[in-house]
Design a protein around this motif. Structure first.
Motif, short mmCIF file in Angstrom:
data_model
loop_
_atom_site.label_atom_id
_atom_site.label_comp_id
_atom_site.label_asym_id
_atom_site.label_seq_id
_atom_site.Cartn_x
_atom_site.Cartn_y
_atom_site.Cartn_z
N VAL A 80 0.83 -1.21 0.00
CA VAL A 80 0.00 0.00 0.00
C VAL A 80 0.86 1.26 0.00
O VAL A 80 0.59 2.22 -0.73
CB VAL A 80 -0.96 -0.01 1.21
N PHE A 81 1.92 1.29 0.80
CA PHE A 81 2.74 2.50 0.92
C PHE A 81 3.46 2.81 -0.39
O PHE A 81 3.54 3.96 -0.82
CB PHE A 81 3.74 2.33 2.05
N LEU A 144 12.73 10.56 -5.98
CA LEU A 144 12.38 9.58 -7.00
C LEU A 144 12.76 8.16 -6.61
O LEU A 144 12.20 7.20 -7.13
CB LEU A 144 13.05 9.93 -8.33
N GLY A 145 13.73 8.02 -5.73
CA GLY A 145 14.18 6.69 -5.32
C GLY A 145 15.12 6.79 -4.15
O GLY A 145 15.81 7.79 -3.96
N CYS A 146 15.16 5.73 -3.34
CA CYS A 146 15.99 5.73 -2.14
C CYS A 146 16.45 4.29 -1.87
O CYS A 146 15.64 3.36 -1.94
CB CYS A 146 15.21 6.29 -0.95
N PHE A 229 10.43 14.83 9.76
CA PHE A 229 10.01 13.50 10.21
C PHE A 229 11.05 12.96 11.18
O PHE A 229 12.12 12.51 10.78
CB PHE A 229 9.84 12.56 9.01
N ARG A 230 10.72 13.01 12.45
CA ARG A 230 11.66 12.60 13.48
C ARG A 230 12.03 11.13 13.37
O ARG A 230 13.13 10.74 13.72
CB ARG A 230 11.04 12.89 14.85
N LYS A 231 11.12 10.32 12.85
CA LYS A 231 11.38 8.89 12.71
C LYS A 231 12.48 8.63 11.69
O LYS A 231 13.18 7.61 11.78
CB LYS A 231 10.10 8.18 12.28
N LEU A 232 12.64 9.52 10.73
CA LEU A 232 13.69 9.37 9.73
C LEU A 232 14.99 10.01 10.18
O LEU A 232 16.05 9.69 9.63
CB LEU A 232 13.24 9.99 8.40
N LEU A 246 7.96 3.67 5.64
CA LEU A 246 7.87 4.98 6.26
C LEU A 246 8.43 6.07 5.36
O LEU A 246 7.90 7.19 5.31
CB LEU A 246 8.61 4.96 7.60
N ILE A 247 9.50 5.75 4.63
CA ILE A 247 10.05 6.73 3.68
C ILE A 247 9.06 6.99 2.56
O ILE A 247 8.88 8.14 2.12
CB ILE A 247 11.39 6.23 3.14
N SER A 248 8.39 5.95 2.08
CA SER A 248 7.37 6.14 1.04
C SER A 248 6.22 7.01 1.55
O SER A 248 5.71 7.87 0.82
CB SER A 248 6.84 4.78 0.57
#
Length: 277
Positions: A80-81, A144-146, A229-232, A246-248
Motif C-alpha cells: 500500500v505504501f 524519486l528513489g531511495c 520527520f523525526r522517525k527518519l 515509512l520513507i514512502s
C-alpha cells in the motif's frame, strides 16, 4: 506539518482506496469490532512525524500491537505504501511535471540507535550505529528513489541501485538525463557506470573547494526528511521493509504538499486554500 482537515484529505482518500478488504471475519459475528483504518493511519503519521515509540502513541482507541502487526505489517505486505507514493508522483507529474532531465544523488547519514537490518558503524559519529540513505531527486527536490544500507557503506557502489529506481517511470524517461554528484563519486568507475546507463554526469572534483552547482536540491530533500520527520532523523526500526514503507509515506506527504503549493497559482479546486501554503 500536515493539516489533515485540508491537505491531508487527498492523502487519506487515496490511501483508504488502496487498503485491502479484511479477510478474517468471525463467522458468528461476535468478534470485537475492527478498529477504524483511519485511526491506525493517524497513529502512523504521529509515529512518523514525532518519532515516538508505538507504545507511547497507543491509547484506549488502539493498542501498539494493532498499529504494528495487524495493520502496518499487513499494509506493507500488500504494497500500500509503495502504491501510494507512486500515485502521488504520477499526479505531481501530470499537474506540475517532474524534472527528470536533471537528477541529483547523494547519501544521508542518520543515527540508528536500535541496530536494525540497515545499520552499520558510522564513519562520522565515532563508530556508532547508523543508517545511510542513498537519495535520488529530480531537479525540484522531489524524491524519486531511495536505497537504505548501513552507514559503513560508501556512496559510490550505491549509485547503480539508486539510478535503477528510475524504472518505476517505465518508458516516460527523457532521452538526455544529467546526474549531479558530489566529490564522493569522483572516480572512473562512476563515469563508466554513467556511460553504460546512457547518462551524463556533472561530478564535483576531489581536493578542490566546495562546488554546489545544481546538487543542492538533494540536500534540501534530506533536510525535509530529517527536520520534518523525526522517525527518519533517528532510525529506531529494525526491519528494512518498515523503514522503506515509512520513507514512502513521508515522500507522499512531501509530494502532496509541493503539489498543493505549486498548483495554487495555476489551478482551481473546491478545497483550495485561501492563502498560498
Amino acid at each position: 506539518m500536515l493539516d489533515f482537515k485540508h491537505r491531508g484529505a487527498p492523502l487519506w482518500s487515496q490511501f483508504s482506496a488502496l487498503i485491502p478488504s479484511p479477510q478474517r471475519i468471525h463467522p458468528l459475528g461476535c468478534h470485537r469490532p475492527r478498529i477504524s483504518d483511519r485511526i491506525i493511519f493517524d497513529k502512523l503519521i504521529q509515529v512518523l512525524i514525532l518519532g515516538a515509540a508505538y507504545e507511547r502513541i497507543s491509547d484506549a482507541t488502539c493498542s501498539a500491537t494493532t498499529i504494528r502487526r495487524r495493520r502496518r505489517d499487513e499494509w506493507i505486505s500488500a504494497g500500500v505504501f509503495l502504491q501510494l507514493e507512486q500515485l502521488c508522483l504520477e499526479a505531481y507529474d501530470r499537474i506540475v511535471g517532474l524534472d527528470l532531465e536533471n537528477l541529483s544523488v547523494d547519501g544521508c547519514l542518520v543515527e540508528a540507535s536500535c541496530s536494525g537490518e540497515a545499520s552499520g558503524k558510522s564513519p562520522v559519529d565515532r563508530g556508532k550505529q547508523g543508517t545511510k540513505r542513498s537519495v535520488m531527486t529530480d531537479g525540484k527536490s522531489i524524491l524519486l528513489g531511495c536505497v537504505i544500507v548501513g552507514a559503513n557503506r560508501h556512496d559510490s557502489p550505491l549509485l547503480r541501485p539508486t539510478l535503477e529506481r528510475l524504472s518505476r517511470f517505465g518508458y516516460f524517461l527523457p532521452e538526455q538525463i544529467t546526474v549531479y554528484l558530489d566529490a564522493g563519486y569522483d572516480s572512473q568507475k562512476t563515469r563508466d557506470l554513467l556511460t553504460e546507463l546512457g547518462r551524463q554526469g556533472v561530478i564535483s572534483t576531489k581536493g578542490e573547494p566546495l562546488q554546489t552547482g545544481d546538487r543542492w536540491v538533494v540536500e534540501r530533500t534530506n533536510s525535509w526528511h530529517t527536520r520534518g520527520f523525526r522517525k527518519l532523523a533517528i532510525c529506531t526500526e529494525l526491519k528494512s521493509r518498515v523503514l522503506d514503507a515509512l520513507i514512502s509515506l513521508a515522500n507522499s506527504i512531501i509530494v502532496i504538499r509541493r503539489l498543493i503549493r505549486e498548483a495554487w497559482l495555476s489551478h482551481r479546486w473546491d478545497s483550495k486554500p485561501k492563502r498560498k501554503p
